[in-house]
Design a protein around this motif. Structure first.
Motif, short mmCIF file in Angstrom:
data_model
loop_
_atom_site.label_atom_id
_atom_site.label_comp_id
_atom_site.label_asym_id
_atom_site.label_seq_id
_atom_site.Cartn_x
_atom_site.Cartn_y
_atom_site.Cartn_z
N PHE A 194 0.65 -0.95 0.30
CA PHE A 194 0.01 0.10 0.34
C PHE A 194 0.91 1.12 0.42
N LEU A 195 2.01 1.47 1.05
CA LEU A 195 2.40 2.76 1.00
C LEU A 195 3.15 3.32 0.25
N ARG A 196 3.77 2.01 -1.41
CA ARG A 196 4.55 2.91 -2.22
C ARG A 196 3.76 2.80 -3.27
N LEU A 197 1.94 2.54 -3.84
CA LEU A 197 1.64 2.92 -4.51
C LEU A 197 1.70 4.32 -4.88
N ASP A 198 1.49 4.41 -6.31
CA ASP A 198 1.33 6.22 -6.34
C ASP A 198 -0.13 6.35 -6.59
N LEU A 199 -0.91 6.81 -5.83
CA LEU A 199 -2.42 7.55 -5.28
C LEU A 199 -2.45 9.07 -5.26
N PRO A 200 -3.78 9.06 -5.71
CA PRO A 200 -4.05 10.91 -5.52
C PRO A 200 -4.12 11.45 -4.07
N GLY A 201 -4.02 12.28 -3.00
CA GLY A 201 -4.19 12.68 -2.37
C GLY A 201 -3.54 12.38 -1.05
N ARG A 202 -4.32 12.17 -0.08
CA ARG A 202 -2.96 11.54 0.85
C ARG A 202 -3.48 9.87 1.32
N LYS A 203 -2.20 9.44 1.66
CA LYS A 203 -2.22 8.14 3.39
C LYS A 203 -2.30 8.26 4.65
N ARG A 204 -3.03 7.45 5.18
CA ARG A 204 -2.64 7.48 6.43
C ARG A 204 -2.64 6.01 7.58
N VAL A 205 -1.74 6.09 8.31
CA VAL A 205 -1.51 4.90 8.88
C VAL A 205 -2.36 4.47 10.44
N VAL A 206 -3.16 3.72 10.42
CA VAL A 206 -3.30 3.77 11.83
C VAL A 206 -3.32 2.82 12.83
N GLY A 207 -2.32 2.07 13.79
CA GLY A 207 -1.76 1.51 14.19
C GLY A 207 0.08 1.47 14.54
N ASP A 208 0.45 0.39 15.32
CA ASP A 208 1.69 0.42 15.54
C ASP A 208 1.99 -1.13 15.60
N GLY A 209 3.93 -0.94 15.79
CA GLY A 209 3.79 -2.33 15.45
C GLY A 209 4.84 -2.84 15.12
N PRO A 210 6.35 -3.20 15.16
CA PRO A 210 7.40 -3.17 14.83
C PRO A 210 8.28 -2.80 14.15
N GLN A 211 7.81 -2.72 12.56
CA GLN A 211 7.81 -2.12 11.83
C GLN A 211 8.80 -0.24 11.19
N ARG A 212 6.96 0.55 12.74
CA ARG A 212 6.81 1.53 12.39
C ARG A 212 7.70 2.53 12.24
N ALA A 213 9.05 2.70 12.99
CA ALA A 213 10.32 3.70 12.95
C ALA A 213 10.57 3.39 11.58
N GLU A 214 10.87 1.77 11.06
CA GLU A 214 10.68 1.93 9.73
C GLU A 214 10.10 2.44 8.56
N LEU A 215 9.32 2.40 8.54
CA LEU A 215 8.46 2.43 7.79
C LEU A 215 8.08 3.96 7.41
N GLN A 216 7.93 4.73 8.76
CA GLN A 216 8.00 6.49 8.85
C GLN A 216 8.71 6.70 8.60
N ALA A 217 10.46 6.35 8.86
CA ALA A 217 11.47 6.55 8.11
C ALA A 217 11.40 6.75 5.98
N ARG A 218 10.61 5.69 5.74
CA ARG A 218 10.92 5.01 4.36
C ARG A 218 9.88 5.96 3.92
N TYR A 219 8.96 6.13 4.97
CA TYR A 219 7.20 6.58 3.95
C TYR A 219 7.38 8.08 4.27
N PRO A 220 8.33 9.41 4.64
CA PRO A 220 7.44 10.46 4.97
C PRO A 220 6.40 11.07 4.98
N GLN A 221 6.32 11.02 3.65
CA GLN A 221 4.41 11.62 3.39
C GLN A 221 3.62 10.89 3.88
#
Length: 343
Positions: A194-221
């Motif tokens: 999902f995160l790497r898709l080219d989509l119009p508008g905005r992306k939001r993520v609700v939740g937490d887990g072991p990948q959060r820090a990594e994904l937040q750094a890789r997908y700052p938008q």
């Protein structure tokens, strides 16, 4: 009835199993039954390696005493963790019948995290745990068929539901499209699809887990909002244009029920879970091209989503669960063909 539920998953964990069990306990008590839930909160526990928010109980010798003290009419083992195994062993040695449940595709989860681990090992583990169960509860007909093909016996259907009192439609979102993910941030959820898709508008993520820090750094938008509960979670669904459900391994996905109850359509891959919940072209868009599914879901009627979800409830789910438990109460306590004397 006096109903004992044994689960390695419980608060403060946030996942579909905990949501399901919370709703089940609440509905059973509202129907006049006495429920005892044995969880890691009742034992000394340690953090699970790689999942520190999950606690693993270890003073398991106390399980039998707690079961005997409650004197249940029926017992349900909700998970295949240390508590589930300890209760299974104690019950089996005394010839007590019980039901169990498969909430997740555990072998696929293991293979996702440890790619060197063959699926066959995970399914051997699953078959061994559930072999003595008088009924193995699964969420859908598709899952019943899939697990039967893997050699799991005594499968029975137990459909899940949604809290229609909390998750309700309201004003529809305006402005830019908002694509939302809700769930654990972990490898088995396939979130990057999902995160790497080219989509119009905005992306939001609700939740937490072991990948959060990594994904937040890789997908700052992407907006990472952390956990949301109750009315705040419902508002997150209502303010989204589409819920994106990228998992390939979930057996159901309660977040889809919650989103639909709030009037939010779902985009997903055409795999077990979404195929069992979504109506293509009405409540969701299913496509091997997830971007295409997301864009098609934007055009769906939110009122259709809310109307479908309003017919699903935890009360109906609890009544189905009760029917399976009553079958145990009305039969002899020991199944000679299923319950071993010991492990």
């Amino acid at each position: 009835m006096r109903i004992l539920i044994v689960s390695d998953a419980w608060s403060p964990q946030v996942n579909g199993v905990v949501t399901c069990l919370r709703a089940l306990v609440s509905e059973l008590e509202a129907l006049g039954h006495e429920v005892c839930l044995l969880s890691p909160a009742d034992f000394r526990s340690r953090p699970c390696p790689t999942y520190p928010e999950i606690r693993l109980s270890w003073d398991l010798w106390r399980v039998g005493g707690k079961i005997r003290a409650f004197a249940p009419d029926c017992v349900h083992l909700a998970t295949e963790g240390p508590l589930g195994w300890a209760a299974r062993r104690w019950l089996g040695r005394r010839g007590w019948a019980f039901t169990s449940a498969i909430h997740t595709r555990f072998p696929e989860y293991l293979s996702t995290r440890w790619r060197w681990l063959p699926l066959a090992i995970g399914y051997a583990f699953l078959r061994r745990f559930h072999a003595p169960s008088a009924a193995v509860l699964v969420s859908s007909e598709r899952m019943r068929q899939a697990f039967a093909e893997r050699g799991v016996a005594h499968l029975a259907l137990w459909r899940k539901g949604v809290d229609v009192g909390v998750f309700q439609p309201n004003v529809f979102p305006r402005g830019d499209a908002v694509f939302l993910y809700v769930g654990r941030l972990a490898p088995e959820k396939n979130l990057e699809a999902f995160l790497r898709l080219d989509l119009p508008g905005r992306k939001r993520v609700v939740g937490d887990g072991p990948q959060r820090a990594e994904l937040q750094a890789r997908y700052p938008q992407v907006e990472f909002l952390g956990y949301r509960y109750g009315v705040e979670l419902a508002e997150a669904y209502r303010s989204a244009s589409v819920l994106v459900f990228p998992s390939l391994t979930d057996t159901l996905g309660l977040v889809m029920y919650e989103a639909l109850a709030c009037g939010t359509p779902v985009a997903a891959f055409p795999v077990a879970g979404p195929l069992d919940v979504l109506i293509e072209g009405r409540t969701g868009a299913l496509d091997t091209d997830l971007r295409n599914a997301c864009l098609r879901a934007l055009a769906l009627d939110r009122r259709d989503c809310a109307r479908w979800a309003a017919e699903q409830s935890w009360r109906v789910s609890a009544q189905q669960f009760l029917a399976l438990q009553r079958a145990l109460v009305e039969r002899p306590p020991c199944r000679a063909d299923a319950l071993p004397v010991s492990d």
